[in-house]
Design a protein around this motif. Structure first.
Motif, PDB file in Angstrom:
ATOM      1  N   GLY A   1     102.498  14.004  24.780  1.00 61.88           N
ATOM      2  CA  GLY A   1     101.323  14.176  25.627  1.00 61.88           C
ATOM      3  C   GLY A   1     100.144  13.338  25.173  1.00 61.88           C
ATOM      4  O   GLY A   1      99.368  12.852  25.995  1.00 61.88           O
TER       5      GLY A   1
ATOM      6  N   TYR B   1      98.329  19.730  26.049  1.00 63.91           N
ATOM      7  CA  TYR B   1      99.280  19.347  25.006  1.00 63.91           C
ATOM      8  C   TYR B   1      98.898  19.901  23.636  1.00 63.91           C
ATOM      9  O   TYR B   1      99.759  20.067  22.765  1.00 63.91           O
ATOM     10  CB  TYR B   1      99.392  17.821  24.947  1.00 63.91           C
ATOM     11  CG  TYR B   1      99.825  17.211  26.255  1.00 63.91           C
ATOM     12  CD1 TYR B   1     101.115  17.435  26.745  1.00 63.91           C
ATOM     13  CD2 TYR B   1      98.949  16.441  27.005  1.00 63.91           C
ATOM     14  CE1 TYR B   1     101.508  16.891  27.956  1.00 63.91           C
ATOM     15  CE2 TYR B   1      99.342  15.893  28.216  1.00 63.91           C
ATOM     16  CZ  TYR B   1     100.620  16.125  28.689  1.00 63.91           C
ATOM     17  OH  TYR B   1     101.003  15.582  29.903  1.00 63.91           O
TER      18      TYR B   1
ATOM     19  N   TYR C   1     100.933  22.710  22.308  1.00 68.11           N
ATOM     20  CA  TYR C   1     102.198  22.414  21.634  1.00 68.11           C
ATOM     21  C   TYR C   1     101.990  22.272  20.127  1.00 68.11           C
ATOM     22  O   TYR C   1     102.841  22.679  19.329  1.00 68.11           O
ATOM     23  CB  TYR C   1     102.809  21.126  22.187  1.00 68.11           C
ATOM     24  CG  TYR C   1     103.483  21.270  23.518  1.00 68.11           C
ATOM     25  CD1 TYR C   1     104.626  22.047  23.672  1.00 68.11           C
ATOM     26  CD2 TYR C   1     102.983  20.612  24.634  1.00 68.11           C
ATOM     27  CE1 TYR C   1     105.257  22.176  24.903  1.00 68.11           C
ATOM     28  CE2 TYR C   1     103.602  20.732  25.875  1.00 68.11           C
ATOM     29  CZ  TYR C   1     104.741  21.513  25.999  1.00 68.11           C
ATOM     30  OH  TYR C   1     105.355  21.630  27.225  1.00 68.11           O
TER      31      TYR C   1
END
Length: 397
Positions: free
Chosen positions: A303, A274, A277
């Motif tokens: 996440g 994550y 991101y």
């Protein structure tokens, strides 16, 4: 199928999802109904963060081999990662009923306790695993490496410190001790030294080069980071985290388009990473692509919602987009998570100032509190001190 199981685990643990999937497809042609094959598919799904699929595969394997404790144990790990804690504990209890000394059982219970905020019980479980064989250096290495993989860096550091004394010339011991130091943030130079030692002892492991690149990124050594990550990808082109770290490097260098390509590739190979991101969101901000940045910050937070920096960045972005209601929620969450961090986040004064501005029309008392917090925390030469002082004066009239 046993070979497929072992090779899939190794490949998946390194982010080599294409290699693992290819081996599974080959095995499926020969052993389509094998419980080992279903378990291997579950392992691949678990390692890449597809927990629902992992659960389904493990349950399918257990239908064919209900007495397989290894599969049942992996199912418990999956349920814990899905935060279905009661179900996970029930499966662990079923494993313990058959074999109370099953390898990894104490560690897994420790992770459950850690994730549910029961720190004392977690430490008891970790210690239990070591007390069963306190002088076994190989076990300590396994315990330490497991703790590193689980993100328990401080505990891992303590365990692996003993290992490195006994196994100074072990590439694996140097690698995992270096990783523990890196993830704990306790001594970056020492982390780099041990990670480089691992490469000197065994230079053919892509994962070892990845973590040297990772540490170099943290240390602000772009040349070392670049060459190490290139070597990692050269050795294993499907290593997802290598693309993530190279994406971070490219973003820092202002090569935004290239960074986006690497970060998207990293997420394809390892959807559970994550953090990629978050870096991707920074790239979209640099391109002034606010809707895409908004969407991507939300994916990062989905996440892991415990990273205060991400809530601050999203809150600041929402402020810019005139979404005051949601900006307040994100900035308040950022302050809640970041207020007691050491060292204090550099953005904390700005978060208070932004909340003061956002709340001044709807909640004067809270706005004043945030402006006053800004004035306490901001340095004397901050350009917005006069604005905050004026706002407090007006709101108190």
């Amino acid at each position: 199928p046993h070979v497929a199981l072992r090779t899939t685990r190794i490949s998946a643990s390194l982010g080599r999802t294409e290699d693992a999937a290819r081996k599974l497809n080959e095995a499926a042609e020969k052993f389509p109904d094998s419980p080992d094959l279903a378990r291997a598919r579950g392992d691949l799904a678990l390692q890449t963060g597809r927990y629902g699929e992992a659960q389904a595969q493990y349950e399918e394997a257990l239908k064919k081999a209900p007495d397989d404790l290894a599969t049942r144990f992996s199912l418990a790990q999956t349920l814990r990662k899905m935060r279905r804690f009661d179900e996970a504990v029930a499966v662990l209890d079923a494993v313990a009923k058959v074999d109370k000394n099953y390898p990894g059982l104490s560690l897994e219970r420790g992770l459950y306790y850690e994730e549910t905020g029961q720190t004392d019980q977690a430490l008891a479980m970790y210690n239990d695993a070591l007390q069963r064989a306190p002088e076994d250096v190989d076990l300590k290495l396994r315990v330490g490496s497991t703790l590193v993989a689980a993100g328990q860096a401080k505990q891992a550091e303590a365990v692996l410190k003993d290992v490195i004394r006994e196994r100074a010339n072990s590439a694996e011991a140097n690698h995992f001790y270096g990783r523990a130091l890196l993830l704990a943030g306790s001594n970056l130079n020492e982390a780099m030294r041990h990670l480089k030692n691992a490469i000197d002892l065994d230079g053919n492991r892509a994962e070892y080069h990845l973590y040297v690149g990772w540490a170099a990124n943290e240390a602000g050594q772009p040349q070392v980071a670049g060459s190490s990550l290139e070597r990692a990808i050269e050795l294993d082109s499907s290593l997802g985290d290598a693309y993530w770290q190279r994406g971070i490097l490219l973003q820092k260098q202002g090569r935004t388009t290239d960074a986006i390509a690497d970060l998207q590739l990293a997420l394809e190979k390892r959807p559970s990473r994550y953090e990629a991101y978050a870096t991707l969101a920074l790239c979209y901000e640099e391109q002034n692509n606010w809707p895409k940045a908004d969407e991507t910050w939300r994916k990062a937070i989905e996440g892991n919602d415990k990273i205060p920096d991400w809530h601050f960045r999203l809150g600041k972005l929402l402020t810019r987009r005139n979404d005051g209601k949601n900006a307040v929620l994100e900035l308040e969450k950022a302050i809640e998570l970041g207020a007691n961090r050491e060292p204090r986040p550099g953005w904390l004064p700005e978060a208070h100032f932004l909340l003061g501005d956002l709340l001044r029309a709807s909640d004067k008392e809270k706005a004043v509190l945030h402006y006053q917090a800004f004035l306490r925390l901001a340095p004397p030469d901050n350009a917005y001190r006069k604005d905050a002082e004026d706002a407090v004066g007006r709101l108190k009239r």
